[in-house]
Design an enzyme around this catalytic site. Structure first.
Site, PDB file in Angstrom:
ATOM      1  N   LYS A  18       0.847  -1.779   0.009  1.00 43.01           N
ATOM      2  CA  LYS A  18       0.218  -0.007  -0.385  1.00 43.01           C
ATOM      3  C   LYS A  18       0.862   1.109   0.033  1.00 43.01           C
ATOM      4  O   LYS A  18       0.750   2.302  -0.612  1.00 43.01           O
ATOM      5  CB  LYS A  18      -0.915   0.226   1.186  1.00 43.01           C
ATOM      6  CG  LYS A  18      -1.784  -1.267   1.155  1.00 43.01           C
ATOM      7  CD  LYS A  18      -2.535  -0.893   2.764  1.00 43.01           C
ATOM      8  CE  LYS A  18      -1.828  -1.004   3.922  1.00 43.01           C
ATOM      9  NZ  LYS A  18      -1.291  -2.421   4.138  1.00 43.01           N
ATOM     10  N   ARG A  34     -10.210   0.666   8.600  1.00 43.59           N
ATOM     11  CA  ARG A  34      -9.883  -0.649   8.672  1.00 43.59           C
ATOM     12  C   ARG A  34     -11.085  -1.473   9.504  1.00 43.59           C
ATOM     13  O   ARG A  34     -10.511  -2.795   9.861  1.00 43.59           O
ATOM     14  CB  ARG A  34      -8.849  -0.978   9.611  1.00 43.59           C
ATOM     15  CG  ARG A  34      -6.906  -1.113   9.286  1.00 43.59           C
ATOM     16  CD  ARG A  34      -6.347  -0.738  10.051  1.00 43.59           C
ATOM     17  NE  ARG A  34      -5.076  -1.134   9.986  1.00 43.59           N
ATOM     18  CZ  ARG A  34      -3.667  -1.731   9.072  1.00 43.59           C
ATOM     19  NH1 ARG A  34      -3.691   0.345   9.011  1.00 43.59           N
ATOM     20  NH2 ARG A  34      -2.696  -1.663   8.982  1.00 43.59           N
ATOM     21  N   ARG A  37      11.852  -5.013   5.287  1.00 43.44           N
ATOM     22  CA  ARG A  37      11.187  -3.969   5.137  1.00 43.44           C
ATOM     23  C   ARG A  37      12.437  -2.910   5.839  1.00 43.44           C
ATOM     24  O   ARG A  37      12.578  -3.146   7.256  1.00 43.44           O
ATOM     25  CB  ARG A  37       9.944  -3.747   5.127  1.00 43.44           C
ATOM     26  CG  ARG A  37       9.713  -1.867   5.801  1.00 43.44           C
ATOM     27  CD  ARG A  37       8.688  -1.010   5.049  1.00 43.44           C
ATOM     28  NE  ARG A  37       7.714  -2.180   5.785  1.00 43.44           N
ATOM     29  CZ  ARG A  37       6.307  -2.483   6.594  1.00 43.44           C
ATOM     30  NH1 ARG A  37       5.634  -1.297   5.489  1.00 43.44           N
ATOM     31  NH2 ARG A  37       5.968  -2.408   7.436  1.00 43.44           N
ATOM     32  N   ARG A  48      10.654  -0.489  11.758  1.00 41.50           N
ATOM     33  CA  ARG A  48       9.352  -0.541  11.773  1.00 41.50           C
ATOM     34  C   ARG A  48       9.789  -1.667  13.287  1.00 41.50           C
ATOM     35  O   ARG A  48      10.183  -2.542  13.310  1.00 41.50           O
ATOM     36  CB  ARG A  48       8.184  -0.415  11.531  1.00 41.50           C
ATOM     37  CG  ARG A  48       7.534   0.594  10.608  1.00 41.50           C
ATOM     38  CD  ARG A  48       7.098   0.704   9.795  1.00 41.50           C
ATOM     39  NE  ARG A  48       5.630   0.001  10.413  1.00 41.50           N
ATOM     40  CZ  ARG A  48       4.454  -0.362   9.509  1.00 41.50           C
ATOM     41  NH1 ARG A  48       3.790   0.756   7.732  1.00 41.50           N
ATOM     42  NH2 ARG A  48       4.091  -0.951  10.111  1.00 41.50           N
ATOM     43  N   ARG A  56      -0.825  -8.757  12.968  1.00 45.40           N
ATOM     44  CA  ARG A  56      -1.396  -8.010  12.108  1.00 45.40           C
ATOM     45  C   ARG A  56      -2.080  -8.375  10.956  1.00 45.40           C
ATOM     46  O   ARG A  56      -3.408  -7.805  10.986  1.00 45.40           O
ATOM     47  CB  ARG A  56      -0.422  -7.313  11.821  1.00 45.40           C
ATOM     48  CG  ARG A  56       0.340  -5.593  13.205  1.00 45.40           C
ATOM     49  CD  ARG A  56       1.455  -5.796  12.228  1.00 45.40           C
ATOM     50  NE  ARG A  56       1.901  -5.220  11.098  1.00 45.40           N
ATOM     51  CZ  ARG A  56       3.072  -4.508  10.625  1.00 45.40           C
ATOM     52  NH1 ARG A  56       4.434  -4.890  10.839  1.00 45.40           N
ATOM     53  NH2 ARG A  56       3.373  -4.081   9.087  1.00 45.40           N
TER      54      ARG A  56
HETATM   55  P1  AP5 Z   1       4.530  -1.612   1.993  1.00 44.22           P
HETATM   56  O1  AP5 Z   1       4.826  -1.280   1.069  1.00 44.22           O
HETATM   57  O2  AP5 Z   1       5.811  -1.052   3.047  1.00 44.22           O
HETATM   58  O3  AP5 Z   1       3.404  -1.992   2.423  1.00 44.22           O
HETATM   59  P2  AP5 Z   1       1.994  -1.610   3.347  1.00 44.22           P
HETATM   60  O4  AP5 Z   1       1.169  -2.238   2.158  1.00 44.22           O
HETATM   61  O5  AP5 Z   1       2.352  -0.230   3.486  1.00 44.22           O
HETATM   62  O6  AP5 Z   1       2.452  -2.119   3.893  1.00 44.22           O
HETATM   63  P3  AP5 Z   1       2.468  -2.061   6.693  1.00 44.22           P
HETATM   64  O7  AP5 Z   1       3.092  -3.036   7.090  1.00 44.22           O
HETATM   65  O8  AP5 Z   1       2.810  -0.442   6.095  1.00 44.22           O
HETATM   66  O9  AP5 Z   1       1.037  -2.672   6.383  1.00 44.22           O
HETATM   67  P4  AP5 Z   1       0.201  -2.261   7.628  1.00 44.22           P
HETATM   68  O10 AP5 Z   1      -1.160  -1.975   6.950  1.00 44.22           O
HETATM   69  O11 AP5 Z   1       0.511  -3.156   8.506  1.00 44.22           O
HETATM   70  O12 AP5 Z   1       0.178  -0.714   8.841  1.00 44.22           O
HETATM   71  P5  AP5 Z   1       0.500   0.822   9.304  1.00 44.22           P
HETATM   72  O13 AP5 Z   1       1.812   1.383   8.963  1.00 44.22           O
HETATM   73  O14 AP5 Z   1      -0.915   0.737   7.788  1.00 44.22           O
HETATM   74  O15 AP5 Z   1       5.415  -2.953   1.001  1.00 44.22           O
HETATM   75  C1  AP5 Z   1       6.339  -3.792   2.261  1.00 44.22           C
HETATM   76  C2  AP5 Z   1       7.601  -4.076   1.679  1.00 44.22           C
HETATM   77  O16 AP5 Z   1       7.788  -4.444   0.872  1.00 44.22           O
HETATM   78  C3  AP5 Z   1       8.320  -2.814   1.676  1.00 44.22           C
HETATM   79  O17 AP5 Z   1       9.816  -3.317   1.928  1.00 44.22           O
HETATM   80  C4  AP5 Z   1       8.794  -2.885   0.045  1.00 44.22           C
HETATM   81  O18 AP5 Z   1       9.283  -2.820  -0.689  1.00 44.22           O
HETATM   82  C5  AP5 Z   1       8.049  -4.267  -0.986  1.00 44.22           C
HETATM   83  N1  AP5 Z   1       7.314  -4.770  -1.670  1.00 44.22           N
HETATM   84  C6  AP5 Z   1       5.801  -4.122  -1.572  1.00 44.22           C
HETATM   85  N2  AP5 Z   1       5.515  -4.226  -2.549  1.00 44.22           N
HETATM   86  C7  AP5 Z   1       6.548  -5.402  -3.410  1.00 44.22           C
HETATM   87  C8  AP5 Z   1       6.158  -6.102  -4.837  1.00 44.22           C
HETATM   88  N3  AP5 Z   1       4.792  -6.160  -5.192  1.00 44.22           N
HETATM   89  N4  AP5 Z   1       6.921  -6.916  -4.849  1.00 44.22           N
HETATM   90  C9  AP5 Z   1       8.430  -7.387  -3.873  1.00 44.22           C
HETATM   91  N5  AP5 Z   1       9.024  -6.476  -2.599  1.00 44.22           N
HETATM   92  C10 AP5 Z   1       7.096  -5.292  -2.652  1.00 44.22           C
HETATM   93  O19 AP5 Z   1      -0.535   0.335  10.251  1.00 44.22           O
HETATM   94  C11 AP5 Z   1       0.308   0.260  11.317  1.00 44.22           C
HETATM   95  C12 AP5 Z   1      -0.167  -0.122  12.324  1.00 44.22           C
HETATM   96  O20 AP5 Z   1      -1.172   1.575  12.901  1.00 44.22           O
HETATM   97  C13 AP5 Z   1      -1.348  -0.852  12.126  1.00 44.22           C
HETATM   98  O21 AP5 Z   1      -1.172  -2.679  13.256  1.00 44.22           O
HETATM   99  C14 AP5 Z   1      -2.009  -0.573  14.354  1.00 44.22           C
HETATM  100  O22 AP5 Z   1      -2.243  -0.604  15.164  1.00 44.22           O
HETATM  101  C15 AP5 Z   1      -2.215   1.154  13.683  1.00 44.22           C
HETATM  102  N6  AP5 Z   1      -3.184   1.269  12.731  1.00 44.22           N
HETATM  103  C16 AP5 Z   1      -2.490   2.069  11.328  1.00 44.22           C
HETATM  104  N7  AP5 Z   1      -3.886   2.193  11.098  1.00 44.22           N
HETATM  105  C17 AP5 Z   1      -4.823   2.239  11.254  1.00 44.22           C
HETATM  106  C18 AP5 Z   1      -6.305   2.425  12.010  1.00 44.22           C
HETATM  107  N8  AP5 Z   1      -7.248   2.254  10.118  1.00 44.22           N
HETATM  108  N9  AP5 Z   1      -7.282   1.766  12.993  1.00 44.22           N
HETATM  109  C19 AP5 Z   1      -6.076   1.263  13.795  1.00 44.22           C
HETATM  110  N10 AP5 Z   1      -5.663   0.993  14.302  1.00 44.22           N
HETATM  111  C20 AP5 Z   1      -4.408   1.579  12.865  1.00 44.22           C
HETATM  112 MG    MG Z   2       2.476   1.663   4.757  1.00 44.92          MG
END
Ligand code: AP5
Ligand code: MG
Ligand code: ZN
Length: 221
Positions: free
Chosen positions: A13, A88, A127, A167, A178
């Site tokens: 994402k 979410r 990552r 992270r 997660r």
């Molecule tokens: P990346 O693009 O970083 O993936 P992402 O989908 O953004 O994954 P996240 O880990 O950020 O998602 P998340 O939902 O767990 O975390 P968030 O910050 O939202 O890609 C990942 C890796 O893969 C990278 O190294 C990239 O280079 C590689 N990659 C990407 N595409 C690739 C491909 N096609 N092929 C190969 N490699 C690839 O949330 C974190 C925490 O915040 C949650 O756990 C929760 O506690 C809280 N939180 C956030 N939002 C909410 C909400 N709305 N409600 C409640 N709690 C929330």
């Molecule tokens: Mg992300």
């Protein structure tokens, strides 16, 4: 155009949102990034959510919807939004409808990144990001370009910094929590958007560039 990027942790994402921002001047609203900034700044919200995030659980709906609502106030009507990691839960999806209505915006598309969960653990544990500019990298899939010169310290492609970070929630155990949260609370909101006929799917397991091309195609960009 206002879109949601939906997919489990590590689906790509953040990676894909950054490209849409760069190419089309859209604005990425990532609740994860906002919460991490709050934790870093030790704001009251940050202090409250730190342990929850480190455990890989979801923070409360009102906290994230308030963050989103505050960001929207300052955003010109002409700038398209990419919601990354929000909504979410079903409650957040309802809150988003209300927020968008208040700002006379509509949701155009929900882009689901279809991925194989087993591969995501490797993506997430590999990552890292530039500590200076935030550019994203991966130990195996996306090293900085100067990694070819083994004797040099890694340097960010964008800003030249040699300072990188990981992270605290990017360890295998937390990733499993997660993912379980995603399956239990986030995946069930898809049918809501399917009923509205706005869900499009792309293969999130393809190479990063190919995924971008697919997203551009389904959005008609
Ligand atoms: P990346 O693009 O970083 O993936 P992402 O989908 O953004 O994954 P996240 O880990 O950020 O998602 P998340 O939902 O767990 O975390 P968030 O910050 O939202 O890609 C990942 C890796 O893969 C990278 O190294 C990239 O280079 C590689 N990659 C990407 N595409 C690739 C491909 N096609 N092929 C190969 N490699 C690839 O949330 C974190 C925490 O915040 C949650 O756990 C929760 O506690 C809280 N939180 C956030 N939002 C909410 C909400 N709305 N409600 C409640 N709690 C929330
Ligand atoms: Mg992300
Ligand atoms: Zn950098």
């Amino acid at each position: 155009m206002n879109i949601i990027l939906l997919g489990p942790p590590g689906a790509g994402k953040g990676t894909q949102a950054a490209r849409l921002v760069e190419r089309y001047g859209m604005r990425q609203l990532s609740t994860g990034d906002m919460l991490r900034a709050a934790v870093k700044a030790e704001t009251p919200t940050g202090l409250r959510v730190k342990a929850i995030m480190e455990a890989g659980e979801l923070v409360s709906d009102d906290v994230v919807s308030t963050l989103i609502s505050e960001e929207l106030v300052a955003l010109p009507q002409t700038v398209g939004i990419i919601f990354d990691g929000y909504p979410r839960t079903a409650a957040q999806a309802r809150q988003l409808d209300e927020i968008l209505a208040r700002h006379h915006r509509k949701l155009d598309r929900v882009v689901e990144l279809e991925v194989d969960e087993d591969a995501l653990v490797e993506r997430i544990t590999g990552r890292f990001t530039c500590a200076h500019c935030g550019a994203g990298y991966h130990d195996k899939f996306k090293l900085p370009k100067n990694a070819l010169h083994e004797d040099e310290p890694l340097r960010c492609d964008h800003c030249g910094s040699t300072d990188f970070k990981r992270r605290p929630d990017d360890n295998e155990e937390t990733v499993r929590t997660r993912m379980a949260e995603y399956r239990a609370k986030t995946a069930p909101i898809l049918p809501l958007y399917e009923e509205r006929g706005i869900v499009v799917r792309v293969d999130g397991m393809a190479d990063i560039d190919i995924v971008t091309q697919q997203i551009e195609r389904v959005l008609g960009l």
